[in-house]
Design a protein around this motif. Structure first.
Motif, PDB file in Angstrom:
ATOM      1  N   LEU A   1       0.784  -1.191   0.018  1.00 42.74           N
ATOM      2  CA  LEU A   1       0.002  -0.031  -0.097  1.00 42.74           C
ATOM      3  C   LEU A   1       0.924   1.172   0.083  1.00 42.74           C
ATOM      4  O   LEU A   1       0.586   2.082  -0.764  1.00 42.74           O
ATOM      5  CB  LEU A   1      -0.919   0.146   1.181  1.00 42.74           C
ATOM      6  N   TYR A   2       1.766   1.169   0.912  1.00 41.54           N
ATOM      7  CA  TYR A   2       2.514   2.541   0.827  1.00 41.54           C
ATOM      8  C   TYR A   2       3.313   2.686  -0.162  1.00 41.54           C
ATOM      9  O   TYR A   2       3.893   3.910  -0.775  1.00 41.54           O
ATOM     10  CB  TYR A   2       3.632   2.314   2.105  1.00 41.54           C
ATOM     11  N   ARG A   3       3.784   1.559  -0.971  1.00 47.13           N
ATOM     12  CA  ARG A   3       4.749   1.564  -2.166  1.00 47.13           C
ATOM     13  C   ARG A   3       4.052   2.326  -3.527  1.00 47.13           C
ATOM     14  O   ARG A   3       4.349   3.299  -4.021  1.00 47.13           O
ATOM     15  CB  ARG A   3       5.182   0.447  -2.631  1.00 47.13           C
ATOM     16  N   HIS A   4       2.563   2.209  -3.304  1.00 50.58           N
ATOM     17  CA  HIS A   4       1.668   2.674  -4.260  1.00 50.58           C
ATOM     18  C   HIS A   4       1.437   3.996  -3.907  1.00 50.58           C
ATOM     19  O   HIS A   4       0.972   5.146  -4.697  1.00 50.58           O
ATOM     20  CB  HIS A   4       0.608   1.776  -4.651  1.00 50.58           C
ATOM     21  N   PHE A   5       0.986   4.287  -2.644  1.00 55.29           N
ATOM     22  CA  PHE A   5       0.407   5.530  -2.136  1.00 55.29           C
ATOM     23  C   PHE A   5       1.167   6.035  -1.017  1.00 55.29           C
ATOM     24  O   PHE A   5       0.989   5.320   0.264  1.00 55.29           O
ATOM     25  CB  PHE A   5      -1.164   5.390  -1.770  1.00 55.29           C
ATOM     26  N   PRO A   6       2.047   7.048  -0.870  1.00 49.12           N
ATOM     27  CA  PRO A   6       2.605   7.561  -0.007  1.00 49.12           C
ATOM     28  C   PRO A   6       1.990   7.808   1.332  1.00 49.12           C
ATOM     29  O   PRO A   6       2.825   8.110   2.322  1.00 49.12           O
ATOM     30  CB  PRO A   6       3.852   8.427  -0.668  1.00 49.12           C
ATOM     31  N   SER A   7       0.864   8.320   1.177  1.00 54.88           N
ATOM     32  CA  SER A   7       0.271   8.842   2.030  1.00 54.88           C
ATOM     33  C   SER A   7      -1.223   8.656   2.178  1.00 54.88           C
ATOM     34  O   SER A   7      -1.614   8.164   1.245  1.00 54.88           O
ATOM     35  CB  SER A   7       0.345  10.382   2.347  1.00 54.88           C
ATOM     36  N   ARG A   8      -1.890   8.739   3.263  1.00 56.91           N
ATOM     37  CA  ARG A   8      -3.436   8.690   3.238  1.00 56.91           C
ATOM     38  C   ARG A   8      -4.111   9.481   2.261  1.00 56.91           C
ATOM     39  O   ARG A   8      -5.022   9.131   1.649  1.00 56.91           O
ATOM     40  CB  ARG A   8      -3.849   8.787   4.850  1.00 56.91           C
ATOM     41  N   GLU A   9      -3.618  10.506   2.080  1.00 58.75           N
ATOM     42  CA  GLU A   9      -4.100  11.638   1.555  1.00 58.75           C
ATOM     43  C   GLU A   9      -4.075  11.128  -0.043  1.00 58.75           C
ATOM     44  O   GLU A   9      -5.065  11.523  -0.811  1.00 58.75           O
ATOM     45  CB  GLU A   9      -3.524  12.997   1.620  1.00 58.75           C
ATOM     46  N   ALA A  10      -2.885  10.707  -0.392  1.00 56.37           N
ATOM     47  CA  ALA A  10      -2.769  10.075  -1.954  1.00 56.37           C
ATOM     48  C   ALA A  10      -3.734   9.074  -2.150  1.00 56.37           C
ATOM     49  O   ALA A  10      -4.129   9.150  -3.288  1.00 56.37           O
ATOM     50  CB  ALA A  10      -1.143   9.637  -2.086  1.00 56.37           C
ATOM     51  N   LEU A  11      -3.860   8.208  -1.519  1.00 56.62           N
ATOM     52  CA  LEU A  11      -5.002   7.081  -1.423  1.00 56.62           C
ATOM     53  C   LEU A  11      -6.279   7.662  -1.554  1.00 56.62           C
ATOM     54  O   LEU A  11      -7.148   7.063  -2.510  1.00 56.62           O
ATOM     55  CB  LEU A  11      -4.879   6.064  -0.295  1.00 56.62           C
TER      56      LEU A  11
ATOM     57  N   HIS B   1     -10.111  20.209   3.127  1.00 56.44           N
ATOM     58  CA  HIS B   1      -9.803  21.232   4.293  1.00 56.44           C
ATOM     59  C   HIS B   1      -8.614  20.853   5.011  1.00 56.44           C
ATOM     60  O   HIS B   1      -8.565  21.131   6.218  1.00 56.44           O
ATOM     61  CB  HIS B   1     -11.098  21.290   5.261  1.00 56.44           C
ATOM     62  N   ALA B   2      -7.654  19.975   4.658  1.00 59.15           N
ATOM     63  CA  ALA B   2      -6.464  19.755   5.248  1.00 59.15           C
ATOM     64  C   ALA B   2      -5.726  21.064   5.273  1.00 59.15           C
ATOM     65  O   ALA B   2      -5.882  21.947   4.668  1.00 59.15           O
ATOM     66  CB  ALA B   2      -5.604  18.731   4.444  1.00 59.15           C
ATOM     67  N   LEU B   3      -4.917  21.140   6.498  1.00 60.15           N
ATOM     68  CA  LEU B   3      -4.241  22.371   6.643  1.00 60.15           C
ATOM     69  C   LEU B   3      -2.828  22.368   6.462  1.00 60.15           C
ATOM     70  O   LEU B   3      -2.041  22.259   7.435  1.00 60.15           O
ATOM     71  CB  LEU B   3      -4.533  22.672   8.420  1.00 60.15           C
ATOM     72  N   PRO B   4      -2.416  22.087   5.078  1.00 62.56           N
ATOM     73  CA  PRO B   4      -0.977  21.896   4.973  1.00 62.56           C
ATOM     74  C   PRO B   4      -0.204  23.276   4.969  1.00 62.56           C
ATOM     75  O   PRO B   4      -0.840  24.091   4.582  1.00 62.56           O
ATOM     76  CB  PRO B   4      -1.150  21.353   3.438  1.00 62.56           C
ATOM     77  N   GLU B   5       0.846  23.064   5.372  1.00 54.94           N
ATOM     78  CA  GLU B   5       1.672  24.276   5.516  1.00 54.94           C
ATOM     79  C   GLU B   5       2.057  25.019   4.049  1.00 54.94           C
ATOM     80  O   GLU B   5       1.495  25.982   3.875  1.00 54.94           O
ATOM     81  CB  GLU B   5       2.975  24.003   6.240  1.00 54.94           C
ATOM     82  N   GLY B   6       2.973  24.189   3.415  1.00 55.87           N
ATOM     83  CA  GLY B   6       3.223  24.703   1.969  1.00 55.87           C
ATOM     84  C   GLY B   6       2.207  24.032   0.762  1.00 55.87           C
ATOM     85  O   GLY B   6       1.433  24.772   0.398  1.00 55.87           O
ATOM     86  N   SER B   7       2.254  22.713   0.728  1.00 52.88           N
ATOM     87  CA  SER B   7       1.791  22.224  -0.482  1.00 52.88           C
ATOM     88  C   SER B   7       0.301  21.726  -0.119  1.00 52.88           C
ATOM     89  O   SER B   7       0.035  20.641   0.477  1.00 52.88           O
ATOM     90  CB  SER B   7       2.380  20.909  -0.952  1.00 52.88           C
ATOM     91  N   SER B   8      -0.626  22.470  -0.643  1.00 52.12           N
ATOM     92  CA  SER B   8      -1.980  21.905  -0.396  1.00 52.12           C
ATOM     93  C   SER B   8      -2.270  20.985  -1.762  1.00 52.12           C
ATOM     94  O   SER B   8      -1.948  21.035  -2.523  1.00 52.12           O
ATOM     95  CB  SER B   8      -2.893  22.938  -0.581  1.00 52.12           C
ATOM     96  N   PRO B   9      -3.072  19.781  -1.123  1.00 53.28           N
ATOM     97  CA  PRO B   9      -3.155  18.800  -2.176  1.00 53.28           C
ATOM     98  C   PRO B   9      -3.794  19.362  -3.188  1.00 53.28           C
ATOM     99  O   PRO B   9      -4.707  20.228  -3.402  1.00 53.28           O
ATOM    100  CB  PRO B   9      -4.076  17.842  -1.458  1.00 53.28           C
ATOM    101  N   PRO B  10      -3.491  18.639  -4.568  1.00 57.89           N
ATOM    102  CA  PRO B  10      -4.247  19.097  -5.969  1.00 57.89           C
ATOM    103  C   PRO B  10      -5.807  18.889  -5.820  1.00 57.89           C
ATOM    104  O   PRO B  10      -6.252  19.694  -6.370  1.00 57.89           O
ATOM    105  CB  PRO B  10      -3.470  17.935  -6.903  1.00 57.89           C
ATOM    106  N   ALA B  11      -6.304  18.008  -5.171  1.00 60.92           N
ATOM    107  CA  ALA B  11      -7.839  18.165  -4.951  1.00 60.92           C
ATOM    108  C   ALA B  11      -8.263  19.255  -4.519  1.00 60.92           C
ATOM    109  O   ALA B  11      -9.310  19.915  -5.075  1.00 60.92           O
ATOM    110  CB  ALA B  11      -8.235  17.041  -3.962  1.00 60.92           C
TER     111      ALA B  11
END
Lengths: 186, 186
Positions: B45-55, B103-113
């Motif tokens: 799972l981690y190999r394909h999707f590096p984070s929960r958000e990516a999944l 509505h994630a609160l990312p410091e720099g990179s907000s997700p593409p979604a």
DNA sequence: AGCTAAACGTAGGCTCCCTACGCTTATGCC
DNA sequence: GGCATAAGCGTAGGGAGCCTACGTTTAGCT
């Protein structure tokens, strides 16, 4: 029976540490960190506060109580709403952990903090219905949901401006009931 | 180079399981559970999707893409906003995990979604500015913040009604620019 | 069939949450 | 003052979830 002296001191130390760490590091600080900071063990923390929420609630008890107070004496209910919201926004800015209390999604028992706030909003909305300065289209829970955005805004230099726009938008929408009538269902 | 056949199959299985479990059990399912459900190990799972958000992002790729599309052909920009919001609300109801992306609160990179959605809202607001059907007082990020409440509403039989009121409130407020001018600063 | 790099799973470390259990000590009584 | 007792405490450890290092398997090409 009253708490033993050491228990009282530990409790106070925990609340002090909790308030500081929640403010400095956000609502997700490890509880162990709070206990360590207060100089007690994690078991002692759990003994006094059965859950993270309970700890937040007591650490910010003063703020929650303050939000329970509504000043309807001066001006219209809409004015009172503006004043109340200004305080709400200020707490949202400085006490980010409060968000977890206000917008938690409990199945049955919503925390008392939320009740206090919904109560205050209900009094304001009721006054607005009496003096005609506020619409009756939204109930207190609706208004609180609209304010949820305050906790998702990334903090930074733009925070106050964005929060202010959000709050003004809510007040404005609650003021004019006419623009809401005759909307087609979504 | 293309993925190996087994890798492709595992990836697909992971996405299927993820979509089902996210929908059934909310955004906080254990990643191990998703991997197990898909019949692969957690490392895969981690190999394909590096984070929960990516999944989440890939599992709900279709929905996100759909929110990127804006239909400005029919009626005013305000009408387009209403239609877009109806879709947004529907996704909020059935795909609760999307909230973490939006509505994630990312410091720099907000997700593409999030970018996709902000983009769509910007186009609608720009069109509203052109045809005069929407105010220019709020930007796309403000509107998105107002919608954050959708993700905090407890699900239950009242959800659709409450969400509908929330959405209508936002549309109404964005329509009438007059009631917002001359507000005292909060 | 055999080679190789791509893909995989196991196993384990880390952090945090929470609790069972035995020790310490404040407090009231003599 | 000393002592009995229960209130309070800390240690230690189990459990869940996240994430990664590393050795093994296997698809795909020749």
């Amino acid at each position: 029976m009253p708490l033993r002296a050491d228990a009282r001191a530990n409790r106070a130390a925990l609340l002090t540490s909790a308030a500081r760490l929640f403010t400095d590091q956000g609502p997700d600080v490890a509880l162990d960190a709070i206990a360590r900071d207060a100089g007690v063990s994690i078991a002692t923390l759990y003994r006094h506060f059965p859950s993270r929420e309970a700890l937040i609630a007591e650490a910010y008890g003063a703020e929650i109580a303050a939000l329970g107070e509504v000043d309807l004496a001066e001006g219209t209910a809409a004015d009172a709403l503006t004043r109340w919201l200004a305080r709400f926004v200020e707490y949202a800015r400085t006490k980010r952990a409060l968000g977890d209390l206000v917008h938690a999604l409990p199945e049955g028992s919503s925390p008392p903090a939320r009740e206090v706030i919904v109560d205050a909003l209900e009094r304001i909305l009721a006054a607005g219905a009496r003096d005609g300065s506020l619409t009756t289209d939204q109930d207190a829970q609706d208004v609180l949901a609209l304010l949820a955005g305050l906790w998702t805004l990334p903090d930074g230099p733009e925070w106050p401006a964005r929060a202010g726009r959000l709050a003004r938008f809510v007040v404005a929408g609650l003021k004019s009931s006419d623009s809401l009538t005759g909307q087609p269902p979504l």
